[in-house]
Design an enzyme around this catalytic site. Structure first.
Site, PDB file in Angstrom:
ATOM      1  N   HIS A 157      14.371 -22.311  -9.476  1.00  0.00           N
ATOM      2  CA  HIS A 157      12.916 -22.347  -9.301  1.00  0.00           C
ATOM      3  C   HIS A 157      12.449 -23.315  -8.222  1.00  0.00           C
ATOM      4  O   HIS A 157      11.543 -23.021  -7.461  1.00  0.00           O
ATOM      5  CB  HIS A 157      12.243 -22.681 -10.630  1.00  0.00           C
ATOM      6  CG  HIS A 157      12.222 -21.512 -11.547  1.00  0.00           C
ATOM      7  ND1 HIS A 157      12.568 -21.596 -12.854  1.00  0.00           N
ATOM      8  CD2 HIS A 157      11.920 -20.231 -11.307  1.00  0.00           C
ATOM      9  CE1 HIS A 157      12.466 -20.397 -13.400  1.00  0.00           C
ATOM     10  NE2 HIS A 157      12.069 -19.555 -12.485  1.00  0.00           N
ATOM     11  N   ARG A 216     -14.150 -14.639   3.079  1.00  0.00           N
ATOM     12  CA  ARG A 216     -15.123 -15.120   2.082  1.00  0.00           C
ATOM     13  C   ARG A 216     -15.590 -16.504   2.502  1.00  0.00           C
ATOM     14  O   ARG A 216     -14.790 -17.353   2.879  1.00  0.00           O
ATOM     15  CB  ARG A 216     -14.472 -15.220   0.707  1.00  0.00           C
ATOM     16  CG  ARG A 216     -14.204 -13.888   0.029  1.00  0.00           C
ATOM     17  CD  ARG A 216     -13.709 -14.135  -1.394  1.00  0.00           C
ATOM     18  NE  ARG A 216     -13.643 -12.928  -2.202  1.00  0.00           N
ATOM     19  CZ  ARG A 216     -12.525 -12.241  -2.425  1.00  0.00           C
ATOM     20  NH1 ARG A 216     -11.389 -12.642  -1.895  1.00  0.00           N
ATOM     21  NH2 ARG A 216     -12.548 -11.160  -3.185  1.00  0.00           N
ATOM     22  N   ARG A 254     -18.097 -12.438   5.586  1.00  0.00           N
ATOM     23  CA  ARG A 254     -18.993 -11.968   4.519  1.00  0.00           C
ATOM     24  C   ARG A 254     -19.961 -13.099   4.177  1.00  0.00           C
ATOM     25  O   ARG A 254     -19.549 -14.221   3.898  1.00  0.00           O
ATOM     26  CB  ARG A 254     -18.152 -11.592   3.296  1.00  0.00           C
ATOM     27  CG  ARG A 254     -18.792 -10.602   2.350  1.00  0.00           C
ATOM     28  CD  ARG A 254     -19.377 -11.168   1.115  1.00  0.00           C
ATOM     29  NE  ARG A 254     -18.614 -12.112   0.388  1.00  0.00           N
ATOM     30  CZ  ARG A 254     -17.837 -11.818  -0.663  1.00  0.00           C
ATOM     31  NH1 ARG A 254     -17.652 -10.565  -1.036  1.00  0.00           N
ATOM     32  NH2 ARG A 254     -17.237 -12.771  -1.326  1.00  0.00           N
ATOM     33  N   GLU A 286     -20.674  -2.234  -3.009  1.00  0.00           N
ATOM     34  CA  GLU A 286     -20.292  -2.887  -4.266  1.00  0.00           C
ATOM     35  C   GLU A 286     -21.167  -2.470  -5.433  1.00  0.00           C
ATOM     36  O   GLU A 286     -20.931  -2.879  -6.562  1.00  0.00           O
ATOM     37  CB  GLU A 286     -20.400  -4.410  -4.118  1.00  0.00           C
ATOM     38  CG  GLU A 286     -19.445  -4.999  -3.113  1.00  0.00           C
ATOM     39  CD  GLU A 286     -19.592  -6.500  -3.000  1.00  0.00           C
ATOM     40  OE1 GLU A 286     -18.691  -7.213  -3.445  1.00  0.00           O
ATOM     41  OE2 GLU A 286     -20.621  -6.953  -2.472  1.00  0.00           O
TER      42      GLU A 286
END
Ligand code: PEP
Ligand code: MG
Length: 768
Positions: free
Chosen positions: A403, A498, A545, A642
């Site tokens: 990991h 964004r 946006r 949307e």
């Protein structure tokens, strides 16, 4: 809400409920892959536990003031939170559900007090694809309901291991949005176990990488043992190489106490080959089946008991996007001319130099300074904070799939694992160079710095570079810092930038800037952030946006106390509705874009969120003009689709004048199906593939194609193969996916396009 779900009830789409591990065990079970039976205590159950008992507030308070870079403080807070969780009683109804499920599992497998493994499975509400590799705990050989309940609580507590808190903070995951599900699964008493990557995780090549060692899989996964390593050539269906390593320790069940113990490997097994030809055949067949089923390269864990292979976990490989040609090309070709001190496995590519710092105890981590090479017996996830400072990592033990190696690849830090001797042969404070691709450690300094390697803008993703598609494959960006990584995917532009994170990261509500006459500062924050993205991508287009943050997201910021309390923020004052009510923010955004445009950044487009009537588009354009930014001339002007309203009357929006539209399916789905996207109680019903959502999208694509207006998708569905396939067939102009999904989506788009051409050609031939 169900407190518990059995594997059969789950699929890979259930990550928000069952975490990555639980959801994928469900997916594998239903795909007919051999998986030991079990159930998942859902993420919602954990959330209910901390909320109903009231400990959530205490936890949040402890985290609020924590400085994660202060290691002793981090460790103390982690201990305190864990203690709180394991000493708090589980509410009766949750306890009953767990007891009943355990009893059912016992009945299903016809065993009294069946022995189980209890594994944590973390999940992030908004980031189902996030990797939380190895950050939470696993408890093995647990039997009887009392021990099951105790270990479930310990699993919940492991969400607050110091390393997990650090990883979330570093990756900007909101602690309160990361939940934990618990997998309770019949234990496989593996005689041998390990991991299998269905492609090479450090190069992306079509070569399976299998690591195996004696006993339970924990040794390989945690990096405690250096496993045998097998490379399997998928094209020719043959073993390409098999390296037998010395396996010193193994994890096994103590026959007397039933507990999991770490013992020395018997002498006759230490240097014995672990995997037989028959094991490899079973494993590689399962590997192919799993990759085919998911349609993506996978990282799996397996165990073998009585010659039968069981799959214990599967998840998409998250590190392939970090691989780049530049980094791989850094490997030296003239090894002979340099003095090699030691060799190991190439765990994370890159050629870097630095000063050796040997870590024998965790409390020595502070001595790692920026640019050092961290040398240790075995890499563990606890070392992540120090790993971040290091230029490179060298370990005695561990494989390329442990990991911590995965994390080092994610962090982009070169790593040589499993040298067997680094901590004894390397000298403290000496200068070395490591080659993380070939697995070599050299005397002297002649490599670069990890940041130079990472910052190389010429990097091209190996998986993405050669594939050209007619439908553009773009990428979504939410943080300016992520722009380079997003660009490295080879994406054809940014289909959604964004602004929320860029604005809210100031810690101040944007309205406060305006109220206090500090508009210039806000404009500057925007210019600085947008610049980082449009510059990296120039001349590829970036669609910015405009602000769309629901009121509840502003609450904790400075000035947030004045935000209204809304019963339904998702249906409330957000997106274009608020921007038109308080146009100063929109003006500041347009001023920032104008400023960048004047500096030559002609690659910016404006995208408006959540429109439901054409007048909103008209008014926004007027505001742009009022600050001197001319829609359709200076910048492309478009909108998100949307709301069902905008999809149904798209012609009226087209008549107002649009350069492009982009489907925000996250919102379009919630508004079409009347399902709050943040409400986990209804999450199981939430699907973008619902025929009503698809019908709305198809209508818009058809009308836009007739009008010659570009269409795109930037909601999460743009990263989902089954939906992307339909959109490409319907003639969408571009797809904008998450960074990690870009290579897969690009391959898929290419395939669908070829199929369309082939079908057309066949039709012509048949008609002749
Ligand atoms: C969407 O709604 O699909 C979208 C991309 O916007 P956000 O997720 O930011 O609301
Ligand atoms: Mg949206």
């Amino acid at each position: 809400m169900n407190y518990v779900e059995f594997f059969k009830q789950l699929s890979k789409d259930d990550i928000p409920i069952a975490g990555g591990k639980g959801a994928n065990l469900g997916e594998l079970t239903n795909a007919g892959i051999p998986v030991p039976p079990g159930f998942v205590i859902t993420a919602g159950t954990y959330q209910k536990f901390i909320t109903e008992t009231g400990i959530v507030d205490q936890i949040n308070d402890m985290l609020a003031t924590l400085d994660i870079n202060n290691t002793p403080e981090l460790q103390k807070v982690a201990e305190d939170i864990k203690q709180l969780i394991v000493t708090t009683d589980i509410p009766d109804d949750i306890q009953t559900a767990i007891i009943e499920s355990y009893n059912k599992l016992c009945m299903d497998v016809e065993k009294e007090d069946v022995v189980v493994a209890i594994r944590s499975s973390a999940t992030a509400e908004d980031l189902p694809d996030a990797s939380f590799a190895g950050q939470q705990d696993t408890y093995l050989n647990i039997s009887g309901i009392d021990d099951v309940l105790t270990n479930v609580r310990m699993c919940w507590a492991s969400l607050f291991e110091a390393r997990a808190i650090f990883y979330r903070a570093e990756n900007d995951f909101d602690h309160s949005k990361v939940l934990i599900a618990v997998v309770v699964q019949q234990m496989v008493n593996s005689e041998k176990a390990g991991v299998m990557f269905t492609v090479d995780p450090s190069t992306g090549e079509e070569e399976m990488l299998i690591e195996g060692a004696w006993g339970l899989g924990e040794g390989v996964v945690s990096g405690t043992v250096t496993p045998d390593t097998c490379r399997y050539d998928k094209a020719n269906d043959e073993v390409k190489s098999y390296r037998i390593n010395t396996k010193k320790t193994m994890f096994t069940k103590d026959p007397e106490t039933g507990a999991t113990v770490q013992i020395e490997v018997p002498d006759d097994l230490k240097d014995k080959r672990v995997l037989t030809d028959s094991d490899l055949e079973q494993l590689t067949q399962l590997g192919r089946k799993i990759q085919k089923h998911y349609g993506a390269p996978m990282d799996t864990e397996w165990g073998i008991e009585n010659d039968k292979v069981y799959m214990l976990q599967a998840r998409p490989i998250t590190t392939l996007d970090n691989i780049d040609v530049a980094k791989n090309a850094e490997s030296l070709d003239d090894d002979e001319e340099r003095v090699i001190i030691t060799r190991g496995l190439g765990a994370s590519p890159g050629l870097v130099s630095g000063t050796v710092k040997i870590i024998r105890e965790l409390d020595e981590l502070d001595k790692i300074l920026d640019g050092d090479i961290l040398v240790t017996t075995m890499t563990t996830p606890d070392m992540v904070p120090a790993m971040k400072r290091a230029n490179g990592i060298v370990t005695d033990e561990g494989g390329v799939t442990c990991h911590a190696a995965i994390i080092s690849r994610e962090l982009g830090i070169p790593c040589v694992a499993g040298t067997g001797e680094a901590t004894t042969v390397l000298e403290e404070n000496s200068k070395i160079t490591i080659d993380g691709k070939k697995g070599l450690v050299y005397e002297g300094e002649f490599g670069g710095d990890k940041d130079d390697v990472e910052a190389d803008e010429t990097q091209i993703n190996v998986g993405a570079a050669p594939i050209v598609t007619v439908t553009d494959v773009k990428v979504n960006v939410s943080m300016a810092e992520a722009a380079k990584k997003a660009y490295a995917t080879g994406a054809d532009g940014v289909g959604l930038l964004r602004t929320e994170h860029m604005m809210l990261a100031t810690g101040i509500v944007p309205y406060k800037f305006i109220d206090e006459g500090r508009e210039d500062e806000l404009v500057q924050v925007l210019v600085d952030n947008i610049l980082k993205v449009v510059d990296v991508f120039y001349p590829k287009t970036v669609w910015y946006r405009t602000l769309d943050a629901p009121t509840d997201e502003f609450k904790t910021l400075e000035g947030g106390e004045n935000e209204p309390d809304e019963a339904n923020p998702m249906l409330g004052w957000r997106g274009i509705k608020r921007e038109l009510d308080q146009p100063d923010i929109l003006k500041a955004e347009f001023k920032a874009i104008k400023k960048l445009h004047e500096q030559g950044y002609t690659n910016i487009g404006v995208m408006l969120p959540l429109l439901h009537k054409p007048s909103e588009l008209r008014e926004a354009k007027e505001i742009a003009r009022s600050v001197g930014l001319i829609p359709h001339v200076d910048v492309d002007f478009g909108m998100m689709v949307e709301t069902p309203a905008s999809a149904i009357i798209i012609e009226d929006f087209l008549a107002e004048g649009l350069d492009f539209v982009s489907f925000g399916t996250n919102d379009l789905t919630q508004y079409t199906l009347a399902l709050d996207r943040n409400n986990e109680l209804v999450a199981k019903h939430y699907t973008e593939a619902h025929p009503a959502v698809m019908k709305l999208i198809m209508n818009v694509i058809k009308k836009c194609n007739e009008a010659g207006v570009t269409t795109s998708i930037c909601g999460q569905a743009g990263s989902k193969p089954e939906i992307v396939e339909k959109l490409v067939e319907s003639g969408i102009s571009s797809i904008s996916a998450n960074t990690d999904a870009v290579p897969t989506i690009r391959k898929l788009v290419a395939k669908v396009e070829k199929k369309i051409m082939l079908d057309a050609a066949r039709k012509v031939l048949n008609d002749e």
